[in-house]
Design a protein around this motif. Structure first.
Motif, PDB file in Angstrom:
ATOM      1  N   GLU A  14       0.817  -1.213   0.000  1.00 31.48           N
ATOM      2  CA  GLU A  14       0.000   0.000   0.000  1.00 31.48           C
ATOM      3  C   GLU A  14       0.855   1.268   0.000  1.00 31.48           C
ATOM      4  O   GLU A  14       0.487   2.274  -0.603  1.00 31.48           O
ATOM      5  CB  GLU A  14      -0.954  -0.040   1.196  1.00 31.48           C
ATOM      6  CG  GLU A  14      -2.056  -1.077   0.988  1.00 31.48           C
ATOM      7  CD  GLU A  14      -2.682  -1.575   2.274  1.00 31.48           C
ATOM      8  OE1 GLU A  14      -2.203  -1.190   3.359  1.00 31.48           O
ATOM      9  OE2 GLU A  14      -3.643  -2.351   2.193  1.00 31.48           O
ATOM     10  N   GLN A  15       2.025   1.205   0.658  1.00 34.91           N
ATOM     11  CA  GLN A  15       2.933   2.353   0.654  1.00 34.91           C
ATOM     12  C   GLN A  15       3.472   2.600  -0.759  1.00 34.91           C
ATOM     13  O   GLN A  15       3.545   3.745  -1.217  1.00 34.91           O
ATOM     14  CB  GLN A  15       4.091   2.089   1.620  1.00 34.91           C
ATOM     15  CG  GLN A  15       3.665   1.974   3.076  1.00 34.91           C
ATOM     16  CD  GLN A  15       3.891   3.251   3.862  1.00 34.91           C
ATOM     17  OE1 GLN A  15       4.644   4.111   3.447  1.00 34.91           O
ATOM     18  NE2 GLN A  15       3.235   3.369   4.995  1.00 34.91           N
ATOM     19  N   ILE A  16       3.848   1.531  -1.455  1.00 37.41           N
ATOM     20  CA  ILE A  16       4.359   1.684  -2.814  1.00 37.41           C
ATOM     21  C   ILE A  16       3.239   2.127  -3.749  1.00 37.41           C
ATOM     22  O   ILE A  16       3.436   2.976  -4.626  1.00 37.41           O
ATOM     23  CB  ILE A  16       5.002   0.375  -3.313  1.00 37.41           C
ATOM     24  CG1 ILE A  16       6.221   0.029  -2.458  1.00 37.41           C
ATOM     25  CG2 ILE A  16       5.419   0.499  -4.783  1.00 37.41           C
ATOM     26  CD1 ILE A  16       6.871  -1.305  -2.797  1.00 37.41           C
ATOM     27  N   LEU A  17       2.027   1.567  -3.558  1.00 36.53           N
ATOM     28  CA  LEU A  17       0.874   1.978  -4.353  1.00 36.53           C
ATOM     29  C   LEU A  17       0.632   3.485  -4.204  1.00 36.53           C
ATOM     30  O   LEU A  17       0.425   4.198  -5.201  1.00 36.53           O
ATOM     31  CB  LEU A  17      -0.371   1.212  -3.916  1.00 36.53           C
ATOM     32  CG  LEU A  17      -1.719   1.714  -4.447  1.00 36.53           C
ATOM     33  CD1 LEU A  17      -1.771   1.616  -5.975  1.00 36.53           C
ATOM     34  CD2 LEU A  17      -2.872   0.932  -3.828  1.00 36.53           C
ATOM     35  N   THR A  18       0.676   3.973  -2.978  1.00 35.19           N
ATOM     36  CA  THR A  18       0.485   5.401  -2.731  1.00 35.19           C
ATOM     37  C   THR A  18       1.568   6.221  -3.424  1.00 35.19           C
ATOM     38  O   THR A  18       1.290   7.280  -4.008  1.00 35.19           O
ATOM     39  CB  THR A  18       0.501   5.696  -1.225  1.00 35.19           C
ATOM     40  OG1 THR A  18      -0.517   4.919  -0.579  1.00 35.19           O
ATOM     41  CG2 THR A  18       0.234   7.166  -0.947  1.00 35.19           C
ATOM     42  N   ALA A  19       2.795   5.726  -3.377  1.00 36.93           N
ATOM     43  CA  ALA A  19       3.906   6.432  -4.018  1.00 36.93           C
ATOM     44  C   ALA A  19       3.715   6.492  -5.536  1.00 36.93           C
ATOM     45  O   ALA A  19       4.048   7.497  -6.174  1.00 36.93           O
ATOM     46  CB  ALA A  19       5.226   5.749  -3.680  1.00 36.93           C
ATOM     47  N   ILE A  20       3.154   5.436  -6.103  1.00 37.39           N
ATOM     48  CA  ILE A  20       2.882   5.426  -7.546  1.00 37.39           C
ATOM     49  C   ILE A  20       1.782   6.433  -7.872  1.00 37.39           C
ATOM     50  O   ILE A  20       1.895   7.220  -8.817  1.00 37.39           O
ATOM     51  CB  ILE A  20       2.484   4.008  -8.008  1.00 37.39           C
ATOM     52  CG1 ILE A  20       3.683   3.052  -7.916  1.00 37.39           C
ATOM     53  CG2 ILE A  20       1.949   4.039  -9.445  1.00 37.39           C
ATOM     54  CD1 ILE A  20       3.334   1.592  -8.163  1.00 37.39           C
ATOM     55  N   ILE A  21       0.712   6.423  -7.081  1.00 40.02           N
ATOM     56  CA  ILE A  21      -0.392   7.353  -7.315  1.00 40.02           C
ATOM     57  C   ILE A  21       0.070   8.806  -7.164  1.00 40.02           C
ATOM     58  O   ILE A  21      -0.322   9.681  -7.935  1.00 40.02           O
ATOM     59  CB  ILE A  21      -1.561   7.054  -6.344  1.00 40.02           C
ATOM     60  CG1 ILE A  21      -2.215   5.718  -6.703  1.00 40.02           C
ATOM     61  CG2 ILE A  21      -2.604   8.179  -6.374  1.00 40.02           C
ATOM     62  CD1 ILE A  21      -3.274   5.254  -5.723  1.00 40.02           C
ATOM     63  N   ASP A  22       0.935   9.043  -6.172  1.00 38.85           N
ATOM     64  CA  ASP A  22       1.418  10.407  -5.907  1.00 38.85           C
ATOM     65  C   ASP A  22       2.522  10.848  -6.865  1.00 38.85           C
ATOM     66  O   ASP A  22       2.958  12.002  -6.826  1.00 38.85           O
ATOM     67  CB  ASP A  22       1.932  10.510  -4.469  1.00 38.85           C
ATOM     68  CG  ASP A  22       0.807  10.440  -3.443  1.00 38.85           C
ATOM     69  OD1 ASP A  22      -0.356  10.616  -3.834  1.00 38.85           O
ATOM     70  OD2 ASP A  22       1.108  10.199  -2.258  1.00 38.85           O
ATOM     71  N   GLY A  23       2.979   9.923  -7.711  1.00 38.46           N
ATOM     72  CA  GLY A  23       4.009  10.285  -8.678  1.00 38.46           C
ATOM     73  C   GLY A  23       5.426  10.214  -8.150  1.00 38.46           C
ATOM     74  O   GLY A  23       6.375  10.646  -8.822  1.00 38.46           O
ATOM     75  N   VAL A  24       5.613   9.687  -6.931  1.00 34.72           N
ATOM     76  CA  VAL A  24       6.963   9.490  -6.405  1.00 34.72           C
ATOM     77  C   VAL A  24       7.707   8.495  -7.299  1.00 34.72           C
ATOM     78  O   VAL A  24       8.881   8.681  -7.641  1.00 34.72           O
ATOM     79  CB  VAL A  24       6.919   8.986  -4.947  1.00 34.72           C
ATOM     80  CG1 VAL A  24       8.330   8.692  -4.433  1.00 34.72           C
ATOM     81  CG2 VAL A  24       6.223  10.012  -4.057  1.00 34.72           C
ATOM     82  N   TYR A  25       6.999   7.407  -7.647  1.00 37.51           N
ATOM     83  CA  TYR A  25       7.484   6.479  -8.662  1.00 37.51           C
ATOM     84  C   TYR A  25       6.618   6.721  -9.898  1.00 37.51           C
ATOM     85  O   TYR A  25       5.433   6.384  -9.916  1.00 37.51           O
ATOM     86  CB  TYR A  25       7.352   5.027  -8.198  1.00 37.51           C
ATOM     87  CG  TYR A  25       8.049   4.733  -6.885  1.00 37.51           C
ATOM     88  CD1 TYR A  25       9.317   5.226  -6.617  1.00 37.51           C
ATOM     89  CD2 TYR A  25       7.427   3.957  -5.908  1.00 37.51           C
ATOM     90  CE1 TYR A  25       9.952   4.953  -5.413  1.00 37.51           C
ATOM     91  CE2 TYR A  25       8.054   3.664  -4.712  1.00 37.51           C
ATOM     92  CZ  TYR A  25       9.316   4.174  -4.463  1.00 37.51           C
ATOM     93  OH  TYR A  25       9.947   3.903  -3.271  1.00 37.51           O
TER      94      TYR A  25
END
Length: 236
Positions: A21-32
């Motif tokens: 979920e942390q990585i998913l959030t990072a993808i949604i937020d454009g971090v990744y």
């Protein structure tokens, strides 16, 4: 990115799910970013303060949900960026479970639909049709219709005439409705064709059950739930 907090061992959610979920959030937020390569596993382990097996559990879930893709000898790449509204319609802590619930339902309900096609009574068929029509009415007024959608699926499960199927779906009602709530909320934010597409999938299930075609009913239900799972993470 901040490190995750380790939870007590009796906590229902695994560390792998939390990292997912942390990585998913990072993808949604454009971090990744979309089409970018994720950091190396060793770096991600340090970032999230977890062991490699836990990280790999999270990465496996992300691959299963078609969010990332592994390239041999190169690493993992982001291939889909979900709509940020996903995080508005459900707690972050439940998103991974909702995806696994869709996966489970695709198997459970497809078999139940196949049984319903061969076992349903005329009264049960009428219940299924009426549940389908209630969704049509809700769609016409752009109503969320979470309860109507659940009732449609429950009517089909009930028509399998096997107590265990209906008991399992009833026990999953909260999780199932969470998934329906997300997908229908997202559909309402798309063009009307999205709801029409979903209802066409429902109609294919109804038609197969009405015709007594177990194979078609099974395939139509599995396709519908797999599509719903995919629609939850439709990109932007």
């Amino acid at each position: 990115m901040s490190k995750i907090k380790r939870l007590p061992t009796n906590h229902q959610q695994s560390l792998g799910a939390i990292v997912y979920e942390q990585i998913l959030t990072a993808i949604i937020d454009g971090v990744y970013e979309l089409n970018s390569k994720l950091p190396a596993e060793t770096q991600l382990c340090k970032e999230f303060n977890v062991s490699r097996p836990i990280l790999r559990e999270a990465l496996a879930r992300l691959r299963e949900d078609d969010l990332i893709m592994s390239r041999r000898g190169s690493g993992s790449y982001v291939i889909k960026k979900p709509d940020s509204n996903v995080l508005k319609f459900s707690p972050l802590s439940s998103i991974s479970d909702i995806q696994r619930c869709f996966e489970f339902r695709a198997n459970l309900e497809s078999e139940a639909a196949g049984l319903a096609a061969s076992r349903r009574t005329s009264t049960q068929l009428e219940d299924i049709i009426q549940a389908y029509e209630r969704i049509n009415i809700a769609n016409a007024s752009s109503k969320l219709a979470t309860d109507e959608d659940f009732s449609f699926h429950y009517a089909i499960i009930d028509a399998a005439n096997n107590y265990f199927y209906s008991t399992v779906l009833k026990s999953l009602e909260k999780s199932v409705k969470e998934g329906i709530n997300i997908t229908r909320n997202l559909s309402l934010r798309h063009s009307p064709s999205r709801l029409e597409l979903v209802q066409k999938e429902h109609f294919a299930i109804v038609t197969a059950i009405q015709n007594g075609d177990s194979t078609a009913a099974r395939e139509a239900m599995k396709s519908h739930l797999n599509n719903a799972r995919t629609r939850m993470f439709d990109g932007v």
